[in-house]
Design an enzyme around this catalytic site. Structure first.
Site, PDB file in Angstrom:
ATOM      1  N   ASN A   6       0.645  -1.178   0.017  1.00  0.00           N
ATOM      2  CA  ASN A   6       0.028  -0.131   0.040  1.00  0.00           C
ATOM      3  C   ASN A   6       1.065   1.313   0.016  1.00  0.00           C
ATOM      4  OD1 ASN A   6      -1.724   2.168   0.517  1.00  0.00           O
ATOM      5  ND2 ASN A   6      -2.484   1.233   2.421  1.00  0.00           N
ATOM      6  N   LYS A   8      -0.052   4.286  -0.124  1.00  0.00           N
ATOM      7  CA  LYS A   8      -0.606   5.421   0.243  1.00  0.00           C
ATOM      8  C   LYS A   8      -0.308   6.833  -0.848  1.00  0.00           C
ATOM      9  CE  LYS A   8      -0.513   3.280   4.867  1.00  0.00           C
ATOM     10  NZ  LYS A   8      -0.232   3.265   6.127  1.00  0.00           N
ATOM     11  N   HIS A  95      -9.909   1.386   5.057  1.00  0.00           N
ATOM     12  CA  HIS A  95      -8.454   1.654   5.826  1.00  0.00           C
ATOM     13  C   HIS A  95      -8.593   2.827   6.934  1.00  0.00           C
ATOM     14  CE1 HIS A  95      -4.259   2.665   6.386  1.00  0.00           C
ATOM     15  NE2 HIS A  95      -4.046   1.623   5.706  1.00  0.00           N
ATOM     16  N   GLU A  97      -7.053   5.169   7.720  1.00  0.00           N
ATOM     17  CA  GLU A  97      -6.739   6.581   7.399  1.00  0.00           C
ATOM     18  C   GLU A  97      -8.099   7.237   6.673  1.00  0.00           C
ATOM     19  OE1 GLU A  97      -3.014   5.606   5.356  1.00  0.00           O
ATOM     20  OE2 GLU A  97      -1.904   5.262   7.340  1.00  0.00           O
ATOM     21  N   GLU A 164      -5.727  -4.541  10.621  1.00  0.00           N
ATOM     22  CA  GLU A 164      -4.777  -3.366  10.826  1.00  0.00           C
ATOM     23  C   GLU A 164      -4.923  -2.772  12.357  1.00  0.00           C
ATOM     24  OE1 GLU A 164      -2.599  -2.103   7.051  1.00  0.00           O
ATOM     25  OE2 GLU A 164      -4.303  -1.050   7.195  1.00  0.00           O
ATOM     26  N   GLY A 170       2.537   2.707  11.091  1.00  0.00           N
ATOM     27  CA  GLY A 170       3.387   3.603  10.995  1.00  0.00           C
ATOM     28  C   GLY A 170       4.275   4.176  12.460  1.00  0.00           C
ATOM     29  N   SER A 201       2.912  -1.817  10.531  1.00  0.00           N
ATOM     30  CA  SER A 201       4.567  -1.516  10.695  1.00  0.00           C
ATOM     31  C   SER A 201       5.376  -3.193  10.379  1.00  0.00           C
ATOM     32  CB  SER A 201       4.822  -1.267  12.155  1.00  0.00           C
ATOM     33  OG  SER A 201       4.472  -0.058  12.368  1.00  0.00           O
TER      34      SER A 201
HETATM   35  P1  13P Z   1       2.824   0.816   7.601  1.00  0.00           P
HETATM   36  O1  13P Z   1       3.303  -0.501   7.061  1.00  0.00           O
HETATM   37  O2  13P Z   1       3.571   1.833   7.159  1.00  0.00           O
HETATM   38  O3  13P Z   1       2.810   0.625   9.149  1.00  0.00           O
HETATM   39  O4  13P Z   1       1.332   0.902   7.045  1.00  0.00           O
HETATM   40  C1  13P Z   1       0.501  -0.114   7.236  1.00  0.00           C
HETATM   41  C2  13P Z   1      -0.770   0.344   6.351  1.00  0.00           C
HETATM   42  O5  13P Z   1      -1.385   0.990   6.878  1.00  0.00           O
HETATM   43  C3  13P Z   1      -1.120  -0.501   5.348  1.00  0.00           C
HETATM   44  O6  13P Z   1      -2.305  -0.379   4.817  1.00  0.00           O
END
Ligand code: 13P
Length: 240
Positions: A6, A8, A95, A97, A164, A170, A201
């Site tokens: 991903n 982002k 997600h 976010e 997640e 992150g 992570s």
């Molecule tokens: P990170 O691997 O940067 O923690 O992000 C995980 C994530 O949100 C994948 O969708």
């Protein structure tokens, strides 16, 4: 095993140069293994990425979609059939976010239905916040997210669930192995056809610990997936 990148809101056309290395690695490494690699770049890169990966076995997905599968006056939005049209095979939905900016379980359910109708496979994200974890209501939260997100959807063979934990994204933090095992089992107990990935992570250092949790069907990788060396290392180390 699924390894889903991903990206982002990262990446321009020059980021596609890194695909060559991953593709070359994958071609020889995948022998006798059941591995799937899926890249979910920003929408601007779906078309050029799918062109670049046309002859490869790496697939491309999107990071979100609008809930309507027909056209409409929704400035700035992209629907699932438009994503399919430019080469996406998967779409990430739910997600955290996006949930944190008001994406509700109900909206997520509409998005999933629309994307299924357009012929996309779904990477359905669920997870608790730190506050919810501290209150020890993780299972209740996951139960609600699954129940409402998958409301009136009967066939799960085009849906991957990505667990997640929000506090893990992150931050460099991952759940304790016994807790993660328990949570993934909890999700799988809801339906024997669920495939469950872990995200949050994931990196080349902690993959040893994560891969030992034997009920995980793959990983959804954010930050580390933008770096081809780290991404390859994660895949390699899952099999050593
Ligand atoms: P990170 O691997 O940067 O923690 O992000 C995980 C994530 O949100 C994948 O969708």
């Amino acid at each position: 095993m699924y390894f889903i990148a991903n990206w982002k809101m990262f990446g321009g056309l020059n980021s596609l140069n890194s695909l060559h290395r991953v593709n070359k690695f994958f071609k020889t490494f995948k022998k006798n293994k059941s591995i799937k690699i899926i890249y979910c770049p920003p929408s601007t890169l779906i078309r050029p990425m799918s062109k670049k990966l046309k002859k490869s076995q790496i697939e491309v997905g999107a990071q979100n979609c609008h809930e309507k599968d027909n056209y409409g006056a929704f400035t700035g939005s992209i629907n699932s059939s438009m994503l399919k049209n430019v080469g996406a095979k998967y779409v990430i939905i739910g997600h955290s976010e996006n949930r944190q900016f008001g994406e509700t379980d109900k909206l997520i359910n509409l998005k999933i239905k629309s994307a299924l109708k357009s012929g996309l496979k779904i990477i359905f994200c669920i997870g608790e916040t730190l506050k919810q974890k501290r209150k020890k209501i993780t299972k209740q939260i996951l139960n609600k997210q699954i129940k409402l997100g998958l409301n009136k959807i009967k066939n799960y063979n085009k849906i991957l669930i990505a667990y997640e934990p929000v506090w893990s994204i992150g931050t460099g933090l991952i759940p304790k192995s016994n807790q993660l095992l328990d949570t993934i089992n909890y999700i799988k107990q809801k339906n024997k056809n669920f495939k469950v990935l872990y995200g949050g992570s994931v990196n080349p250092k902690n993959i040893h610990e994560l891969k030992s949790i034997n009920n995980i069907d793959g990983f959804l990788i954010g930050g580390a997936s933008q770096n081809p060396k780290k991404f390859i290392d994660i895949i390699k180390k899952t099999y050593i």
